[in-house]
Design an enzyme around this catalytic site. Structure first.
Site, mmCIF file in Angstrom:
data_model
loop_
_atom_site.group_PDB
_atom_site.id
_atom_site.type_symbol
_atom_site.label_atom_id
_atom_site.label_comp_id
_atom_site.label_asym_id
_atom_site.label_seq_id
_atom_site.Cartn_x
_atom_site.Cartn_y
_atom_site.Cartn_z
ATOM 1 N N ASN A 1 7.953 -0.985 0.468
ATOM 2 C CA ASN A 1 6.427 -1.761 -0.114
ATOM 3 C C ASN A 1 5.890 -3.257 0.621
ATOM 4 O O ASN A 1 6.370 -3.864 1.594
ATOM 5 C CB ASN A 1 7.084 -2.942 -1.489
ATOM 6 C CG ASN A 1 7.703 -1.567 -2.697
ATOM 7 O OD1 ASN A 1 7.347 -0.694 -2.798
ATOM 8 N ND2 ASN A 1 8.614 -2.440 -3.510
ATOM 9 N N ASP B 1 -4.250 3.694 3.865
ATOM 10 C CA ASP B 1 -6.241 4.139 4.803
ATOM 11 C C ASP B 1 -5.956 5.656 5.825
ATOM 12 O O ASP B 1 -6.610 5.795 5.787
ATOM 13 C CB ASP B 1 -5.483 2.995 5.659
ATOM 14 C CG ASP B 1 -5.802 1.689 4.968
ATOM 15 O OD1 ASP B 1 -6.359 1.383 3.857
ATOM 16 O OD2 ASP B 1 -5.552 0.486 6.069
#
Length: 387
Positions: A173, A342
């Site tokens: 994470n 992204d």
């Protein structure tokens, strides 16, 4: 549900060119003329500045941290937020306490950079606008953009330092805390409206802006989005973070009618659905409802693409929802997932700008994300291995 029909993908320029050629052998036989050499067609290459991105350029400060650090600053293990006063000391502490790496970042800039990497040649297919400070970090960002062969045109000012983003990594994470600083100072009239800059916008055929920029300059986004819509070009927007859907809902919905392709992950999609009153938590249904929201350019049906980590990517196209499995990866090979979203968008855009099918765009997105999660930050090898 009423859905608009989508015209079939246009034939590529290369096929049109082939169709227009006279077969030299046939011509020679018919005319009795000496046989001429067949014309050798070269692939028609992408033009520079075909892909346009505008957003918040940030220098990423990336480090593996512990749970105590997250707790101290009230951070969730997998989230994206804007820095508040209580986070100011965090940027100094992360540098002192942990082993940090610096990367040129910011969501939109990352995606444009990845798209350019996937395309390789020619250089400067990707254009990027954003605001930086006249300082050391700003100089680093300019150097990094140049190294990535992105045609970055920054608005430089003295009032605020170049923005930073702390990427706090725990396991798989990442918790992102962005201190926008200079990125928050982008001015439409001082940069986007300038003739030499607007010409670069007009050269593009695909536009991508992350939702984060809604907190900075809605008027800039709308100017670009309307240009795309009026000229039947492709405008893409990313939901980017749950807080965008929640606290910048009005700005988001001003732009939504111009959105041809909407990106997001499952957490962002859920937040969007709650705010829009969709009354469902099923990702496929959320995608369908987002697709059918009002749209300006009726020539293009909206495409909605929702990623969900290692689970399959959801895409609406025509009147159906499809789920595309991601590439399998050994868990031990994952270095960090910062930049995976992204990278997915960057891979997707690299094919979109080349008029490839949406299925090919998804495949490229999965490939790029798979490469990035095996490296620290949003970095990549010299060349992609994608076919």
């Amino acid at each position: 549900m009423f859905l608009l029909s989508v015209p079939p993908d246009p034939p590529s320029l290369i096929n049109v060119a082939r169709a227009c050629l006279i077969d030299q052998d046939q011509y020679s036989m018919a005319s009795g003329e000496p046989k001429a050499k067949k014309i050798k067609l070269e692939e028609i290459k992408l033009s520079q500045n075909a892909l346009f991105g505008m957003g918040n350029p940030l220098l990423d400060i990336s480090a593996v941290v512990d749970k105590d650090f997250l707790d101290k600053y009230g951070l969730k293990s997998n989230d994206q937020i804007l820095a508040e006063d209580k986070h100011k000391a965090m940027f100094e502490e992360i540098i002192k306490k942990f082993n940090v790496e610096y990367h040129a970042g910011g969501a939109t800039q990352n995606s444009v950079k990845i798209a350019q990497w996937m395309i390789q040649e020619p250089h400067k297919v990707g254009t990027f606008f954003g605001c930086i400070g006249k300082d050391k970090f700003g100089r680093i960002l300019k150097e990094k953009a140049k190294e990535a062969h992105v045609d970055a045109h920054y608005y430089e000012q003295n009032e605020e330092p170049t923005g930073t983003c702390a990427a706090c990594i725990t396991g798989d994470n990442r918790s992102l805390v962005a201190h926008l600083a200079a990125a928050n100072c982008y001015k439409k009239e001082k940069h986007l409206d300038l003739e030499e800059n607007w010409k670069l916008v007009e050269k593009a055929k695909v536009y991508y802006i992350a939702g984060f920029f809604l907190t900075v300059s809605v008027e800039s986004i709308l100017k670009v989005a309307k240009h795309a819509s009026e000229n039947n070009k492709i405008f893409c927007l990313n939901l980017s973070a749950p807080f965008i859907c929640e606290f910048f809902k009005d700005a988001l919905m001003k732009v939504m009618p111009y959105v041809d392709i909407l990106f997001g992950n499952e957490m962002e999609a859920m937040a969007f659905a709650r705010e829009q009153g969709f009354e469902t938590e099923k990702l496929e249904e959320i995608a369908e409802k987002a697709q059918s929201l009002p749209k300006e350019n009726k020539k293009r049906q909206r495409i909605v693409v929702f990623t969900q980590g290692k689970e399959g990517t959801v895409m609406t196209k025509d009147d159906k929802v499809e789920i595309f499995p991601v590439l399998e990866i050994d868990h031990s090979k994952i270095v960090d997932t910062n930049g995976a979203g992204d990278a997915f968008v960057g891979g997707f855009l690299s094919q979109l700008v080349q008029d490839k099918t949406f299925e090919q765009c998804i495949r490229a997105g999965h490939y790029a994300a798979n490469v990035i999660i095996q490296r620290a930050g949003c970095t990549f090898p010299e060349k992609p291995d994608f076919h």
